[in-house]
Design an enzyme around this catalytic site. Structure first.
Site, PDB file in Angstrom:
ATOM      1  N   ARG A 180      38.772  32.287  49.932  1.00 13.56           N
ATOM      2  CA  ARG A 180      37.534  32.866  50.473  1.00 13.56           C
ATOM      3  C   ARG A 180      36.384  31.882  50.310  1.00 13.56           C
ATOM      4  NH1 ARG A 180      37.040  38.438  47.393  1.00 13.56           N
ATOM      5  NH2 ARG A 180      35.067  38.560  48.533  1.00 13.56           N
ATOM      6  N   CYS A 240      29.610  36.237  43.697  1.00 14.73           N
ATOM      7  CA  CYS A 240      30.964  36.645  44.103  1.00 14.73           C
ATOM      8  C   CYS A 240      30.855  37.266  45.489  1.00 14.73           C
ATOM      9  CB  CYS A 240      31.574  37.600  43.083  1.00 14.73           C
ATOM     10  SG  CYS A 240      30.647  39.133  42.840  1.00 14.73           S
TER      11      CYS A 240
END
Length: 282
Positions: A180, A240
């Site tokens: 990611r 995050c």
């Protein structure tokens, strides 16, 4: 307390103190949107006796389009005292994944001025594996008395991050998976592109846990940041997907003695959704 971190308590200690009037146990389980699980329903089905459920999407800034953004100190105080939490209690937080969402709630309490807040080492999986008590009995609700004092320095917003990526004295460290962060794997939230903030480093929070979802030893934790190229002499801002697992990094950094910390509350969900956010991809 646990030898892994001053912020962890052992299951044995907690079981011995379940009836202590100054100890309150919090189920802080939260799942990603694509996991299709209901944390509150699972809490009602089984929980540690006396535990209350903390919904971090409900005790949040409900005016924001972003998930579980930090509420005001007044909103937080109102929410937690309705759960029966008062200043002066020792708060023990656990989650059903071992160590995933509980650090976010730990960080929230810490940011709201609470020092006596800890995480159950190994979480509910370790508790269950050891055959410790569970119940489906509702925990009686009572009104607490709570005053929150928000530490603004612990929280970073989008404007802070736009400055941080150009500040040589700051490291931005991302807790998402490497795929990611590199922009080659999809985000779990629909219509959100993956990628990274320019100059950020990547320490997936899962790399800090052993096979039982417990923190690795301190030397291994420190080495993982060094291996990622993180300069531990600088201020570090954790980030995050939505500000949840960034708190795992915050917990670990505090554990290894790094206290010059911030957490980007909006994290990638905010960053990737704004046109004024520069993005890098492989």
């Amino acid at each position: 307390m646990s030898e892994r971190s001053k912020w962890l308590v052992d299951t044995e200690w907690l079981e011995a103190h379940l009836d202590s009037p100054d100890v309150i146990v919090v189920d802080g389980t939260w799942y990603m949107p694509n996991e299709n699980r209901d944390a509150e329903a699972e809490y009602h089905a089984e929980h540690i006796p006396g535990a209350i459920y903390f919904d971090m999407d409900a005790i949040a800034d409900l005016t924001s389009d972003l998930p579980h953004m930090l509420p005001t100190s007044e909103e937080f105080a109102d929410g937690v005292q309705k759960l029966g939490i008062s200043n002066g209690q020792r708060i023990i937080i656990y989650d059903r994944m071992g160590l995933r969402s509980s650090p976010r709630i730990w960080w929230t309490f810490r940011t709201m001025g609470v020092s006596d807040v800890f995480i159950l080492d190994g979480g509910l999986p370790k508790w269950i594996a050891e055959g410790r008590p569970l119940t489906d009995n509702p925990t009686p609700k009572k009104q607490g008395s709570f005053v929150a004092r928000l530490d603004h320095s612990a929280v970073c917003d989008h404007a802070d991050m736009l400055r941080a990526i150009h500040d040589d004295g700051i490291e931005v460290v991302d807790a998402r998976s490497n795929g990611r962060w590199r922009g080659i794997d999809p985000e779990p939230r629909p219509n959100l592109a993956s990628g990274r903030m320019p100059g950020s480093k990547n320490v997936p929070f899962t790399d800090l846990l052993d096979e039982n979802a417990r923190l690795k030893d301190v030397d291994a934790l420190r080495q993982r940041f060094v291996d990622a190229g993180v300069d531990l002499s600088k201020k570090i801002i954790t980030t995050c997907g939505s500000g949840a697992t960034a708190a795992v990094l915050t917990l670990v950094l505090d554990t290894i003695g790094h206290h010059n910390l911030g957490l980007y509350d909006g994290s990638w969900t905010e960053w990737a959704s704004r046109e004024d956010s520069p993005v890098e991809r492989d």
